[in-house]
Design a protein around this motif. Structure first.
Motif, PDB file in Angstrom:
ATOM      1  N   SER A   1       0.810  -1.181  -0.098  1.00 27.95           N
ATOM      2  CA  SER A   1      -0.028   0.085  -0.049  1.00 27.95           C
ATOM      3  C   SER A   1       0.849   1.189   0.026  1.00 27.95           C
ATOM      4  O   SER A   1       0.476   2.234  -0.490  1.00 27.95           O
ATOM      5  CB  SER A   1      -0.989   0.035   1.111  1.00 27.95           C
TER       6      SER A   1
ATOM      7  N   GLN B   1      -7.158   0.113  -1.170  1.00 28.33           N
ATOM      8  CA  GLN B   1      -7.516  -0.879  -0.042  1.00 28.33           C
ATOM      9  C   GLN B   1      -8.951  -0.607   0.625  1.00 28.33           C
ATOM     10  O   GLN B   1      -9.594  -1.554   0.966  1.00 28.33           O
ATOM     11  CB  GLN B   1      -6.352  -1.155   0.763  1.00 28.33           C
TER      12      GLN B   1
ATOM     13  N   ASP C   1      -5.728  -2.109  -4.984  1.00 23.41           N
ATOM     14  CA  ASP C   1      -4.905  -2.583  -4.023  1.00 23.41           C
ATOM     15  C   ASP C   1      -5.842  -3.431  -2.989  1.00 23.41           C
ATOM     16  O   ASP C   1      -6.904  -2.898  -2.425  1.00 23.41           O
ATOM     17  CB  ASP C   1      -4.644  -1.081  -2.977  1.00 23.41           C
ATOM     18  N   GLU C   2      -5.555  -4.812  -3.137  1.00 27.60           N
ATOM     19  CA  GLU C   2      -6.175  -5.796  -2.661  1.00 27.60           C
ATOM     20  C   GLU C   2      -7.839  -5.633  -2.606  1.00 27.60           C
ATOM     21  O   GLU C   2      -8.542  -5.646  -1.762  1.00 27.60           O
ATOM     22  CB  GLU C   2      -6.046  -5.750  -0.948  1.00 27.60           C
TER      23      GLU C   2
HETATM   24 MG   LIG Z   1      -1.760  -2.801   2.125  1.00 33.08          MG
END
Ligand SMILES: [Mg+2]
Ligand SMILES: Nc1ncnc2c1ncn2[C@@H]1O[C@H](COP(=O)(O)OP(=O)(O)O)[C@@H](O)[C@H]1O
Lengths: 309, 254
Positions: A44, A84, A160-161
């Motif tokens: 991140s 995220q 992000d994820e």
């Molecule tokens: Mg992360």
């Protein structure tokens, strides 16, 4: 051309913690790229720097050859970010959120309305466009962030994820959506700690751990380098102790099953012969599918050991 | 061109925000100031003689309008920008090519529009109690706009530094409200004992309230030019400071 190029990037947070220790990364235009790493590895942070939310301590980032420092606005226009954590105004409607984002990119109103419709439809949210976004399900909220990130037609989409914490069905439908976006020509960078996700979606991969890139290659090449396959063997008779066979890594999972790491050069025939010698009868076997996981653990172990010396 | 669209997007979003929650943003000032006019202006004011030739009701109208403008332009920006930061949708602006000055101008304009709307609501209510022939319309408008701008900027800076909801309540309760009350909303500084007159002159809000009173009813305790100089000076300083904070990413970037 590279969609993203990172050179010697470091980040030291205000509290003195060094989250990135000088990373290099290249992602080609059109690629579907995975940045893989355990929690706290620096994924991140890297994405934060690419998206101008985190200030790098040193190093260079270029996006489609635009320098993120010197040509920031041009670089920004090429990037779409799906963070995220949920970060939209939960009191606004999906349509409003996407339209506002288009406005921030300077898109004229008419075009913004058209693009918002396209993106919301593509993410299967058109029916929900006028709902208060707080009431959307977890999967819908993530898709809303993807729709918002795509409204200005970025050439590079960074997620992000995106599938963390969503159930398997939604995850699969999101995979399909991302693959479709990639087929239409958008470069995709994905961070994840699900190995299966990286393995089934991505062509190229980098593995990051403790703020360092420990592996940067194409997925096929990486998997080919795996020299140990893992199998689970079901046995005819119970075992009292774990058998020892030189050259193989064996773990007893239960009285009736074993996990065996089989080096490629040894092969299964030899294993069975050696097991028979010890009177161990195998009823059935299955390949443990998460091969990447083993590799991942190996890489991470080896960086740990390097860190210890 | 791009910045103009981004600016408009922020302002429209800001105005939609406070009009959507109008029972929290537009209704309370209407109720409170109606009570002020009724209790101080009417019931008590009738027993107080005129001040500088104006009836007590006329005397307090400008201060009450401007006090509402001050607190609402401030409140709008501090709470909106703080929650933008807190809920992290500030990131929507930071990832896009929006220059810092556009972010600042957008939020400040949102605060100004809220100030204007509240000011008009309060002025409309004052018409139920008294009639005012505006003495100097341009000065009235200028003081109104400059004051709204100044406090919108101050609210922005408060939001940048705020790390909790407490932090956005402290300045309004412990600084703005007392300074407004002590800024001569309800009295003329000439009514104070000597030393307090001098101390009052260190309160910038006193100058704005008096300048506004001058614009509306031609009565003031202070020199109008000094009032404009002070207000303008604050605006320049707060603008530069806000831009500096945005440039440094204070409170919004790691
Ligand atoms: Mg992360
Ligand atoms: N704002 C911050 N201040 C200090 N340390 C941070 C901050 N953000 C992240 N970190 C630390 O930096 C490391 C990397 O975090 P992050 O990039 O979020 O990892 P990942 O996304 O791979 O899980 C972690 O150890 C985390 O605790």
């Amino acid at each position: 051309m590279n969609a993203l190029s990172i050179r010697n990037l470091t980040k030291i947070y205000n509290n003195g913690f060094q989250a990135l220790q000088g990373i290099d990364l290249d992602v080609q235009a059109g690629d579907f790229f995975a940045l893989l790493g355990p929690n706290g590895a620096g994924k991140s942070t890297t994405i934060g720097i690419i998206s101008s939310l985190v200030t790098a301590t040193s190093g260079d980032v270029t996006v489609f050859d635009y320098d993120l420092r010197k040509q920031r606005d041009l670089a920004k226009s090429c990037i779409g970010i799906v963070p995220q954590e949920i970060n939209f105004n939960q009191f606004e409607t999906p349509q409003q959120i996407v339209l506002n984002q288009a406005g921030y990119y300077g898109m004229p109103r008419k075009e913004a309305i058209r693009r918002a419709e396209t993106c919301l439809k593509q993410m299967d949210l058109w029916d929900k466009r006028n709902d208060v976004s707080r009431r959307l399900s977890g999967g819908m909220k993530r898709r809303l962030m993807i729709a918002r990130a795509m409204v200005h037609s970025p050439k590079l989409l960074v997620l992000d994820e995106p599938t963390a914490g969503v159930d398997i069905e939604i995850r699969r439908s999101m995979w399909e959506m991302m693959q479709e976006v990639n087929r239409q020509g958008t470069t995709i960078i994905l961070t994840t700690h699900y190995l299966e996700e990286a393995e089934s979606l991505c062509r190229n991969i980098a593995i990051i751990n403790h703020g360092r890139i420990v592996e940067h290659s194409d997925m096929a090449g990486l998997l080919a380098r795996l020299h140990v396959n893992h199998f689970v063997l079901d046995l005819a008779a119970p075992l009292v102790s774990t058998p020892a066979i030189p050259g193989y890594h064996i773990e007893r999972l239960s009285d009736y099953s074993l996990d065996v790491g089989v080096p490629k050069e040894e092969g299964l025939n030899k294993l069975f012969a050696l097991l028979s010698e010890q009177n161990i009868q195998v009823v059935s076997l299955k390949n443990k599918s998460n091969r990447l996981e083993q590799l991942f653990m190996d890489l991470i172990d080896s960086t740990k050991q390097q860190g210890a010396t | 061109m791009n910045s103009a669209i981004a600016f408009k997007t922020i302002v429209v979003k800001e105005v939609r925000r406070f009009t959507r929650i109008w029972p929290q943003t537009l209704l309370p000032p209407a109720v409170t100031t109606a009570l002020y006019f009724l209790i101080f202006g009417k019931l008590i004011g009738d027993r107080i003689g005129p001040i500088d030739g104006a009836s007590y009701m006329e005397y307090i109208v400008p201060g009450i309008i401007l006090m509402s403008v001050i607190s609402h332009s401030y409140a709008n920006v501090v709470s909106s920008f703080y929650s933008t930061k807190f809920q992290r949708h500030i990131e929507e602006l930071l990832v896009a090519p929006v220059p810092n000055w556009v972010i600042l101008a957008g939020y400040v304009c949102g605060g100004i529009v809220r100030g204007i709307m509240v000011g008009l609501v309060v002025a409309a209510i004052s018409l139920l109690f008294t009639k005012i022939d505006v003495a100097h319309p341009w000065i009235t408008v200028a003081v109104f706009m400059l004051t709204a701008t100044l406090f919108a900027l101050a609210g922005f800076i408060n939001a940048v530094f705020a790390e909790s909801f407490d932090d956005i309540a402290i300045i309004p309760s412990f600084v703005l409200t007392p300074l407004s009350y002590l800024g001569g909303v309800f009295y003329s500084v000439s009514m104070l004992p000597g030393i307090w007159q001098k101390i009052s002159l260190g309160n910038p809000i006193l100058y704005m309230i008096n300048a506004f009173r001058y614009g509306l009813i031609d009565v003031t305790d202070v020199d109008i030019q000094i009032a404009f100089a002070i207000t303008g000076g604050f605006i320049v300083f707060l603008t530069l400071f806000s831009l500096y904070l945005l440039h440094k990413g204070v409170g919004i970037k790691n």
